[in-house]
Write a protein that holds these residues in place. Structure first.
Motif, PDB file in Angstrom:
ATOM      1  N   GLN A 162      -5.985   9.583 -46.014  1.00  0.00           N
ATOM      2  CA  GLN A 162      -5.369   8.747 -47.040  1.00  0.00           C
ATOM      3  C   GLN A 162      -6.407   7.999 -47.878  1.00  0.00           C
ATOM      4  OE1 GLN A 162      -2.662   5.827 -45.527  1.00  0.00           O
ATOM      5  NE2 GLN A 162      -2.439   4.776 -47.480  1.00  0.00           N
ATOM      6  N   ARG A 163      -7.479   7.552 -47.237  1.00  0.00           N
ATOM      7  CA  ARG A 163      -8.470   6.750 -47.950  1.00  0.00           C
ATOM      8  C   ARG A 163      -9.172   7.565 -49.037  1.00  0.00           C
ATOM      9  NH1 ARG A 163     -12.439   3.082 -44.315  1.00  0.00           N
ATOM     10  NH2 ARG A 163     -10.443   2.640 -43.324  1.00  0.00           N
ATOM     11  N   MET A 222     -14.896   3.561 -55.258  1.00  0.00           N
ATOM     12  CA  MET A 222     -14.067   4.728 -54.952  1.00  0.00           C
ATOM     13  C   MET A 222     -14.906   5.992 -54.815  1.00  0.00           C
ATOM     14  SD  MET A 222     -11.031   3.658 -54.426  1.00  0.00           S
ATOM     15  CE  MET A 222     -11.872   2.268 -53.645  1.00  0.00           C
ATOM     16  N   GLN A 223     -15.927   6.146 -55.669  1.00  0.00           N
ATOM     17  CA  GLN A 223     -16.821   7.299 -55.535  1.00  0.00           C
ATOM     18  C   GLN A 223     -17.621   7.201 -54.237  1.00  0.00           C
ATOM     19  OE1 GLN A 223     -16.982  10.020 -57.873  1.00  0.00           O
ATOM     20  NE2 GLN A 223     -17.852  10.804 -55.979  1.00  0.00           N
ATOM     21  N   THR A 224     -18.021   5.985 -53.877  1.00  0.00           N
ATOM     22  CA  THR A 224     -18.738   5.776 -52.618  1.00  0.00           C
ATOM     23  C   THR A 224     -17.852   6.102 -51.428  1.00  0.00           C
ATOM     24  OG1 THR A 224     -20.045   4.021 -53.657  1.00  0.00           O
ATOM     25  CG2 THR A 224     -20.027   4.092 -51.258  1.00  0.00           C
ATOM     26  N   THR A 225     -16.565   5.748 -51.525  1.00  0.00           N
ATOM     27  CA  THR A 225     -15.614   6.055 -50.455  1.00  0.00           C
ATOM     28  C   THR A 225     -15.498   7.559 -50.245  1.00  0.00           C
ATOM     29  OG1 THR A 225     -14.332   4.031 -50.816  1.00  0.00           O
ATOM     30  CG2 THR A 225     -13.199   5.857 -49.731  1.00  0.00           C
ATOM     31  N   ILE A 226     -15.359   8.299 -51.333  1.00  0.00           N
ATOM     32  CA  ILE A 226     -15.256   9.757 -51.223  1.00  0.00           C
ATOM     33  C   ILE A 226     -16.517  10.334 -50.585  1.00  0.00           C
ATOM     34  CG2 ILE A 226     -15.089  11.902 -52.532  1.00  0.00           C
ATOM     35  CD1 ILE A 226     -13.369  10.411 -54.567  1.00  0.00           C
ATOM     36  N   GLN A 227     -17.676   9.818 -50.992  1.00  0.00           N
ATOM     37  CA  GLN A 227     -18.951  10.322 -50.474  1.00  0.00           C
ATOM     38  C   GLN A 227     -19.103  10.021 -48.987  1.00  0.00           C
ATOM     39  OE1 GLN A 227     -21.410  11.934 -52.246  1.00  0.00           O
ATOM     40  NE2 GLN A 227     -22.858  12.054 -50.540  1.00  0.00           N
ATOM     41  N   LYS A 253     -16.767   8.985 -46.668  1.00  0.00           N
ATOM     42  CA  LYS A 253     -15.678   9.318 -45.748  1.00  0.00           C
ATOM     43  C   LYS A 253     -15.386  10.813 -45.665  1.00  0.00           C
ATOM     44  CE  LYS A 253     -14.933   5.022 -44.727  1.00  0.00           C
ATOM     45  NZ  LYS A 253     -15.286   4.508 -43.380  1.00  0.00           N
ATOM     46  N   THR A 254     -16.109  11.609 -46.421  1.00  0.00           N
ATOM     47  CA  THR A 254     -15.903  13.062 -46.372  1.00  0.00           C
ATOM     48  C   THR A 254     -17.004  13.693 -45.532  1.00  0.00           C
ATOM     49  OG1 THR A 254     -14.939  13.014 -48.601  1.00  0.00           O
ATOM     50  CG2 THR A 254     -15.627  15.151 -47.747  1.00  0.00           C
ATOM     51  N   PRO A 255     -16.648  14.456 -44.503  1.00  0.00           N
ATOM     52  CA  PRO A 255     -17.677  15.128 -43.692  1.00  0.00           C
ATOM     53  C   PRO A 255     -18.528  16.064 -44.542  1.00  0.00           C
ATOM     54  CG  PRO A 255     -15.509  15.272 -42.649  1.00  0.00           C
ATOM     55  CD  PRO A 255     -15.291  14.723 -44.021  1.00  0.00           C
ATOM     56  N   VAL A 256     -19.750  16.267 -44.132  1.00  0.00           N
ATOM     57  CA  VAL A 256     -20.683  17.091 -44.896  1.00  0.00           C
ATOM     58  C   VAL A 256     -20.111  18.484 -45.149  1.00  0.00           C
ATOM     59  CG1 VAL A 256     -22.966  18.161 -44.880  1.00  0.00           C
ATOM     60  CG2 VAL A 256     -22.685  15.816 -44.047  1.00  0.00           C
ATOM     61  N   LEU A 295      -1.475   0.742 -55.610  1.00  0.00           N
ATOM     62  CA  LEU A 295      -1.861   1.732 -54.603  1.00  0.00           C
ATOM     63  C   LEU A 295      -2.994   1.195 -53.740  1.00  0.00           C
ATOM     64  CD1 LEU A 295      -1.410   4.683 -53.621  1.00  0.00           C
ATOM     65  CD2 LEU A 295      -3.172   5.364 -55.257  1.00  0.00           C
ATOM     66  N   THR A 296      -3.959   0.541 -54.373  1.00  0.00           N
ATOM     67  CA  THR A 296      -5.072  -0.056 -53.628  1.00  0.00           C
ATOM     68  C   THR A 296      -4.582  -1.159 -52.706  1.00  0.00           C
ATOM     69  OG1 THR A 296      -6.539   0.399 -55.477  1.00  0.00           O
ATOM     70  CG2 THR A 296      -7.306  -1.200 -53.870  1.00  0.00           C
ATOM     71  N   TRP A 297      -3.696  -1.984 -53.212  1.00  0.00           N
ATOM     72  CA  TRP A 297      -3.142  -3.078 -52.409  1.00  0.00           C
ATOM     73  C   TRP A 297      -2.441  -2.529 -51.170  1.00  0.00           C
ATOM     74  CZ3 TRP A 297       1.965  -4.163 -51.136  1.00  0.00           C
ATOM     75  CH2 TRP A 297       2.185  -5.397 -50.535  1.00  0.00           C
ATOM     76  N   TYR A 298      -1.695  -1.453 -51.361  1.00  0.00           N
ATOM     77  CA  TYR A 298      -0.991  -0.840 -50.236  1.00  0.00           C
ATOM     78  C   TYR A 298      -1.986  -0.338 -49.194  1.00  0.00           C
ATOM     79  CZ  TYR A 298       1.918   2.499 -47.671  1.00  0.00           C
ATOM     80  OH  TYR A 298       2.565   3.195 -46.696  1.00  0.00           O
ATOM     81  N   MET A 299      -3.065   0.290 -49.651  1.00  0.00           N
ATOM     82  CA  MET A 299      -4.088   0.771 -48.737  1.00  0.00           C
ATOM     83  C   MET A 299      -4.748  -0.387 -48.006  1.00  0.00           C
ATOM     84  SD  MET A 299      -7.488   3.083 -49.524  1.00  0.00           S
ATOM     85  CE  MET A 299      -8.508   1.679 -50.001  1.00  0.00           C
ATOM     86  N   LEU A 300      -5.017  -1.473 -48.734  1.00  0.00           N
ATOM     87  CA  LEU A 300      -5.650  -2.642 -48.141  1.00  0.00           C
ATOM     88  C   LEU A 300      -4.761  -3.243 -47.053  1.00  0.00           C
ATOM     89  CD1 LEU A 300      -7.994  -4.692 -48.212  1.00  0.00           C
ATOM     90  CD2 LEU A 300      -6.712  -5.944 -49.951  1.00  0.00           C
ATOM     91  N   GLN A 301      -3.462  -3.319 -47.308  1.00  0.00           N
ATOM     92  CA  GLN A 301      -2.533  -3.863 -46.330  1.00  0.00           C
ATOM     93  C   GLN A 301      -2.517  -3.015 -45.065  1.00  0.00           C
ATOM     94  OE1 GLN A 301      -2.286  -6.945 -47.914  1.00  0.00           O
ATOM     95  NE2 GLN A 301      -0.368  -6.923 -46.812  1.00  0.00           N
ATOM     96  N   ARG A 302      -2.542  -1.712 -45.218  1.00  0.00           N
ATOM     97  CA  ARG A 302      -2.540  -0.812 -44.051  1.00  0.00           C
ATOM     98  C   ARG A 302      -3.812  -0.990 -43.228  1.00  0.00           C
ATOM     99  NH1 ARG A 302       0.899   3.655 -43.671  1.00  0.00           N
ATOM    100  NH2 ARG A 302      -0.775   4.766 -42.569  1.00  0.00           N
ATOM    101  N   GLU A 303      -4.944  -1.174 -43.922  1.00  0.00           N
ATOM    102  CA  GLU A 303      -6.212  -1.380 -43.209  1.00  0.00           C
ATOM    103  C   GLU A 303      -6.176  -2.685 -42.415  1.00  0.00           C
ATOM    104  OE1 GLU A 303      -9.442  -1.187 -45.901  1.00  0.00           O
ATOM    105  OE2 GLU A 303      -9.385   0.982 -46.083  1.00  0.00           O
TER     106      GLU A 303
END
Length: 199
Positions: A15-16, A126-131, A133-136, A187-195
């Motif tokens: 999801q992230r 967000m670009q850092t998150t993709i980098q 949190k994604t396995p090599v 959408l970000t707020w929802y993700m933050l709440q879940r975290e």
């Protein structure tokens, strides 16, 4: 096709990363639309000609670069989701402010600079998150999907923005873009709440 399927499957399970990709697509769509609308915006500002719309785009670039530099040195202490939420709300407010800036060059430049700065608060984390949190093994597939999604996000608004501006007028289109940016913030707020709940 198998790489696309694998990338889609991974995004469906993470999801992230999926949320980060959606927000980047929204951000690129907004800026693609603004690249078209900047000509009309410059045309309505008495102090400059339509051909000088590059001043507005350059102002956004200055704001984005300045904010990215600050994030590089000071942004590690704030969660990426919170940064993106602040950025989405800021982009929303900047777009609404820009819709009321058609008669004042300095206000328009300030709004576009703020727009760029808040956009960096979305794009960089967000670009850092993709980098991160994604396995090599999956990065090539996920980045391939990201590249395709961004290309679509850059292409469609070029057509739709001009048509929407002709039909509804520049201020209303700006408010519409602000609503899209705000949706990304929710959408970000929802993700933050879940975290926070999971922690």
């Amino acid at each position: 096709w198998q790489d696309i399927k694998d990338g889609n499957k991974y995004l469906g399970q993470n999801q992230r990363v999926r949320n980060a990709l959606i927000q980047l697509v929204i951000l690129f769509s907004i800026f693609a639309a603004l690249a078209v609308l900047a000509v009309s915006l410059a045309d309505q500002i008495p102090q400059i000609d339509a051909e000088q719309f590059g001043f507005l785009l350059a102002s956004a670039g200055v704001g984005m670069g300045a904010c990215a530099a600050v994030l590089g040195s000071k942004g590690q202490n704030v969660s990426r989701a919170r940064l993106s939420l602040i950025g989405s709300v800021g982009v929303t407010a900047s777009l609404i402010g820009l819709s009321f800036s058609t008669q004042n060059l300095w206000l328009a430049l300030a709004m576009t600079a703020l727009l760029g700065a808040f956009a960096a608060l979305i794009g960089v984390p967000m670009q850092t998150t993709i980098q991160s949190k994604t396995p090599v093994a999956m990065r090539g597939k996920v980045f391939g999907l990201q590249n395709n999604a961004v290309n679509i996000a850059l292409s469609l608004p070029l057509v739709l923005a001009a048509e929407a501006e002709t039909r509804f007028g520049l201020p209303l289109v700006m408010v519409g873009l602000a609503a899209i940016a705000f949706s990304g913030g929710i959408l970000t707020w929802y993700m933050l709440q879940r975290e926070e709940v999971s922690n």
